[in-house]
Design a protein around this motif. Sequence first.
Motif, PDB file in Angstrom:
ATOM      1  N   ILE A   1      31.741 -27.093 -63.388  1.00 40.24           N
ATOM      2  CA  ILE A   1      31.233 -28.458 -63.254  1.00 40.24           C
ATOM      3  C   ILE A   1      29.904 -28.582 -63.987  1.00 40.24           C
ATOM      4  O   ILE A   1      29.016 -27.738 -63.839  1.00 40.24           O
ATOM      5  CB  ILE A   1      31.053 -28.844 -61.768  1.00 40.24           C
ATOM      6  N   VAL A   2      29.775 -29.630 -64.768  1.00 42.17           N
ATOM      7  CA  VAL A   2      28.529 -29.926 -65.470  1.00 42.17           C
ATOM      8  C   VAL A   2      28.082 -31.315 -65.046  1.00 42.17           C
ATOM      9  O   VAL A   2      28.775 -32.306 -65.271  1.00 42.17           O
ATOM     10  CB  VAL A   2      28.696 -29.881 -67.005  1.00 42.17           C
ATOM     11  N   ARG A   3      26.938 -31.369 -64.391  1.00 40.35           N
ATOM     12  CA  ARG A   3      26.374 -32.646 -63.957  1.00 40.35           C
ATOM     13  C   ARG A   3      25.508 -33.197 -65.077  1.00 40.35           C
ATOM     14  O   ARG A   3      24.643 -32.493 -65.613  1.00 40.35           O
ATOM     15  CB  ARG A   3      25.554 -32.423 -62.689  1.00 40.35           C
ATOM     16  N   THR A   4      25.710 -34.457 -65.443  1.00 33.23           N
ATOM     17  CA  THR A   4      24.921 -35.059 -66.517  1.00 33.23           C
ATOM     18  C   THR A   4      24.419 -36.441 -66.106  1.00 33.23           C
ATOM     19  O   THR A   4      24.922 -37.052 -65.173  1.00 33.23           O
ATOM     20  CB  THR A   4      25.735 -35.209 -67.826  1.00 33.23           C
ATOM     21  N   MET A   5      23.422 -36.916 -66.830  1.00 34.88           N
ATOM     22  CA  MET A   5      22.936 -38.284 -66.662  1.00 34.88           C
ATOM     23  C   MET A   5      22.649 -38.854 -68.048  1.00 34.88           C
ATOM     24  O   MET A   5      21.601 -38.603 -68.632  1.00 34.88           O
ATOM     25  CB  MET A   5      21.670 -38.320 -65.792  1.00 34.88           C
ATOM     26  N   PRO A   6      23.598 -39.615 -68.607  1.00 37.97           N
ATOM     27  CA  PRO A   6      23.372 -40.289 -69.890  1.00 37.97           C
ATOM     28  C   PRO A   6      22.685 -41.630 -69.674  1.00 37.97           C
ATOM     29  O   PRO A   6      22.365 -41.991 -68.541  1.00 37.97           O
ATOM     30  CB  PRO A   6      24.800 -40.475 -70.430  1.00 37.97           C
ATOM     31  N   ASN A   7      22.444 -42.366 -70.748  1.00 35.10           N
ATOM     32  CA  ASN A   7      21.906 -43.718 -70.607  1.00 35.10           C
ATOM     33  C   ASN A   7      22.559 -44.664 -71.610  1.00 35.10           C
ATOM     34  O   ASN A   7      23.232 -44.218 -72.548  1.00 35.10           O
ATOM     35  CB  ASN A   7      20.373 -43.745 -70.692  1.00 35.10           C
ATOM     36  N   THR A   8      22.383 -45.960 -71.405  1.00 34.17           N
ATOM     37  CA  THR A   8      23.136 -46.934 -72.202  1.00 34.17           C
ATOM     38  C   THR A   8      22.804 -46.959 -73.697  1.00 34.17           C
ATOM     39  O   THR A   8      23.651 -47.405 -74.477  1.00 34.17           O
ATOM     40  CB  THR A   8      22.984 -48.360 -71.633  1.00 34.17           C
ATOM     41  N   PRO A   9      21.630 -46.506 -74.173  1.00 38.59           N
ATOM     42  CA  PRO A   9      21.463 -46.422 -75.623  1.00 38.59           C
ATOM     43  C   PRO A   9      22.492 -45.521 -76.318  1.00 38.59           C
ATOM     44  O   PRO A   9      22.547 -45.487 -77.553  1.00 38.59           O
ATOM     45  CB  PRO A   9      20.029 -45.875 -75.774  1.00 38.59           C
TER      46      PRO A   9
ATOM     47  N   PHE B   1      10.467 -55.652 -70.767  1.00 38.19           N
ATOM     48  CA  PHE B   1       9.216 -55.648 -71.531  1.00 38.19           C
ATOM     49  C   PHE B   1       9.391 -56.415 -72.838  1.00 38.19           C
ATOM     50  O   PHE B   1       8.576 -57.263 -73.205  1.00 38.19           O
ATOM     51  CB  PHE B   1       8.803 -54.196 -71.785  1.00 38.19           C
ATOM     52  N   ILE B   2      10.502 -56.134 -73.536  1.00 37.24           N
ATOM     53  CA  ILE B   2      10.795 -56.826 -74.798  1.00 37.24           C
ATOM     54  C   ILE B   2      10.963 -58.330 -74.550  1.00 37.24           C
ATOM     55  O   ILE B   2      10.447 -59.165 -75.306  1.00 37.24           O
ATOM     56  CB  ILE B   2      12.060 -56.233 -75.453  1.00 37.24           C
ATOM     57  N   GLU B   3      11.669 -58.671 -73.475  1.00 34.12           N
ATOM     58  CA  GLU B   3      11.882 -60.078 -73.152  1.00 34.12           C
ATOM     59  C   GLU B   3      10.561 -60.784 -72.869  1.00 34.12           C
ATOM     60  O   GLU B   3      10.320 -61.913 -73.326  1.00 34.12           O
ATOM     61  CB  GLU B   3      12.818 -60.209 -71.952  1.00 34.12           C
ATOM     62  N   ALA B   4       9.695 -60.115 -72.111  1.00 31.45           N
ATOM     63  CA  ALA B   4       8.394 -60.716 -71.777  1.00 31.45           C
ATOM     64  C   ALA B   4       7.545 -60.905 -73.030  1.00 31.45           C
ATOM     65  O   ALA B   4       6.888 -61.944 -73.203  1.00 31.45           O
ATOM     66  CB  ALA B   4       7.664 -59.847 -70.761  1.00 31.45           C
ATOM     67  N   MET B   5       7.538 -59.902 -73.920  1.00 28.87           N
ATOM     68  CA  MET B   5       6.769 -60.033 -75.159  1.00 28.87           C
ATOM     69  C   MET B   5       7.308 -61.179 -76.008  1.00 28.87           C
ATOM     70  O   MET B   5       6.542 -61.960 -76.586  1.00 28.87           O
ATOM     71  CB  MET B   5       6.812 -58.723 -75.951  1.00 28.87           C
ATOM     72  N   ALA B   6       8.629 -61.283 -76.066  1.00 29.55           N
ATOM     73  CA  ALA B   6       9.232 -62.359 -76.850  1.00 29.55           C
ATOM     74  C   ALA B   6       8.910 -63.720 -76.240  1.00 29.55           C
ATOM     75  O   ALA B   6       8.626 -64.683 -76.968  1.00 29.55           O
ATOM     76  CB  ALA B   6      10.741 -62.156 -76.949  1.00 29.55           C
TER      77      ALA B   6
ATOM     78  N   SER C   1      17.787 -45.298 -65.912  1.00 28.70           N
ATOM     79  CA  SER C   1      17.534 -46.698 -65.553  1.00 28.70           C
ATOM     80  C   SER C   1      16.493 -47.372 -66.436  1.00 28.70           C
ATOM     81  O   SER C   1      16.441 -48.606 -66.499  1.00 28.70           O
ATOM     82  CB  SER C   1      17.058 -46.778 -64.098  1.00 28.70           C
ATOM     83  N   SER C   2      15.680 -46.593 -67.119  1.00 29.89           N
ATOM     84  CA  SER C   2      14.524 -47.161 -67.822  1.00 29.89           C
ATOM     85  C   SER C   2      14.852 -48.139 -68.949  1.00 29.89           C
ATOM     86  O   SER C   2      14.006 -48.995 -69.254  1.00 29.89           O
ATOM     87  CB  SER C   2      13.623 -46.042 -68.365  1.00 29.89           C
ATOM     88  N   PRO C   3      16.035 -48.068 -69.595  1.00 32.11           N
ATOM     89  CA  PRO C   3      16.305 -49.120 -70.572  1.00 32.11           C
ATOM     90  C   PRO C   3      16.148 -50.528 -69.990  1.00 32.11           C
ATOM     91  O   PRO C   3      15.707 -51.442 -70.687  1.00 32.11           O
ATOM     92  CB  PRO C   3      17.743 -48.838 -71.000  1.00 32.11           C
TER      93      PRO C   3
ATOM     94  N   ILE D   1      20.031 -40.340 -74.522  1.00 34.74           N
ATOM     95  CA  ILE D   1      19.573 -38.999 -74.169  1.00 34.74           C
ATOM     96  C   ILE D   1      20.219 -38.644 -72.840  1.00 34.74           C
ATOM     97  O   ILE D   1      20.239 -39.458 -71.912  1.00 34.74           O
ATOM     98  CB  ILE D   1      18.043 -38.870 -74.111  1.00 34.74           C
ATOM     99  N   THR D   2      20.785 -37.453 -72.777  1.00 32.81           N
ATOM    100  CA  THR D   2      21.561 -37.035 -71.613  1.00 32.81           C
ATOM    101  C   THR D   2      20.984 -35.752 -71.039  1.00 32.81           C
ATOM    102  O   THR D   2      20.800 -34.770 -71.765  1.00 32.81           O
ATOM    103  CB  THR D   2      23.039 -36.794 -71.998  1.00 32.81           C
ATOM    104  N   ALA D   3      20.696 -35.781 -69.744  1.00 28.90           N
ATOM    105  CA  ALA D   3      20.278 -34.571 -69.037  1.00 28.90           C
ATOM    106  C   ALA D   3      21.526 -33.804 -68.599  1.00 28.90           C
ATOM    107  O   ALA D   3      22.530 -34.401 -68.225  1.00 28.90           O
ATOM    108  CB  ALA D   3      19.432 -34.933 -67.824  1.00 28.90           C
ATOM    109  N   VAL D   4      21.438 -32.480 -68.644  1.00 29.35           N
ATOM    110  CA  VAL D   4      22.609 -31.632 -68.406  1.00 29.35           C
ATOM    111  C   VAL D   4      22.256 -30.509 -67.434  1.00 29.35           C
ATOM    112  O   VAL D   4      21.252 -29.812 -67.627  1.00 29.35           O
ATOM    113  CB  VAL D   4      23.108 -31.010 -69.733  1.00 29.35           C
TER     114      VAL D   4
END
Length: 275
Positions: free
Chosen positions: A122-130, A189-194, A181-183, A137-140
């Motif tokens: 078993i390999v536990r990972t945490m990818p993100n939507t980018p 942040f991008i929305e607020a700047m825009a 979750s950070s994306p 970037i995925t933690a393994v």
Amino acid sequence: MGNTQQHSNKLGFIGAGNMATAMMSGIVAGEIFASGEIIMSDVSSDRLAFLSERYGVNVTSDNREVAKTAEVLILAVKPQYYTQVITEIAPVVTGDQIIVTIAPGQTLASLAERFGSDGLKIVRTMPNTPAMVGAGITAVTPNANVTAQELQYVQKILGGFGLSEVISENLMDAVVSVSGSSPAYVFMFIEAMADAAVADGMPRAQAYRFAAQAVMGSAKMVLETGKHPAELKDMVCSPAGTTIEAVRVLEEKGFRSAVIEAMKACTERSRSLGK
């Protein structure tokens, strides 16, 4: 990965939502596997039809078929469905397969317990939507049954949609908040700047481009220069200038503290999902 069972697919996904599709499309685009070597299952027949037509992957509504035929099996369902799915597929998985999970809060120990076997890889990972744009970037974290060669193989697969790093399992909840979750925080942040730029007269589409490119370029500077973020910040802040005035207001409003507290809440939520 082993010869006790012949698998007809190199890679299988149980769950074919946005994250699974991002991972699969990156893997195919990176020519790590051909689409015909991948099988995906989902509860939505429309989703499966779309994936089959768009990407040419094998599809099925039967999770057990994926579990039986895949050399590497990725569980890409939400945490609340893990018990149900594992109960369903546990009788057909074998010790020569590699099982990859992407859900927060599901520890290696609890996964082995749910499968009813200490002998599974078993390999536990945490990818993100980018991952959707090849910039994830995925933690393994592997369990003790995964060999160094097998871990390298999994990281090659993950490399189809971005970077990966092996971490100790106790850091996985921190990874959820800092990259998983950070994306969402960055998009806010991008929305607020825009919004601010629009308030100052800039057309909205143009404001999004300027804000997003500034964020992307700043992140690239951190990664490529190796300089501390504070040093890079200081480079922009001229004495009595515009930037230091903006920084002063951000500090006054608790910008950094808000980010830290939000991430702490995210990490705690991730921990609670495994209980």
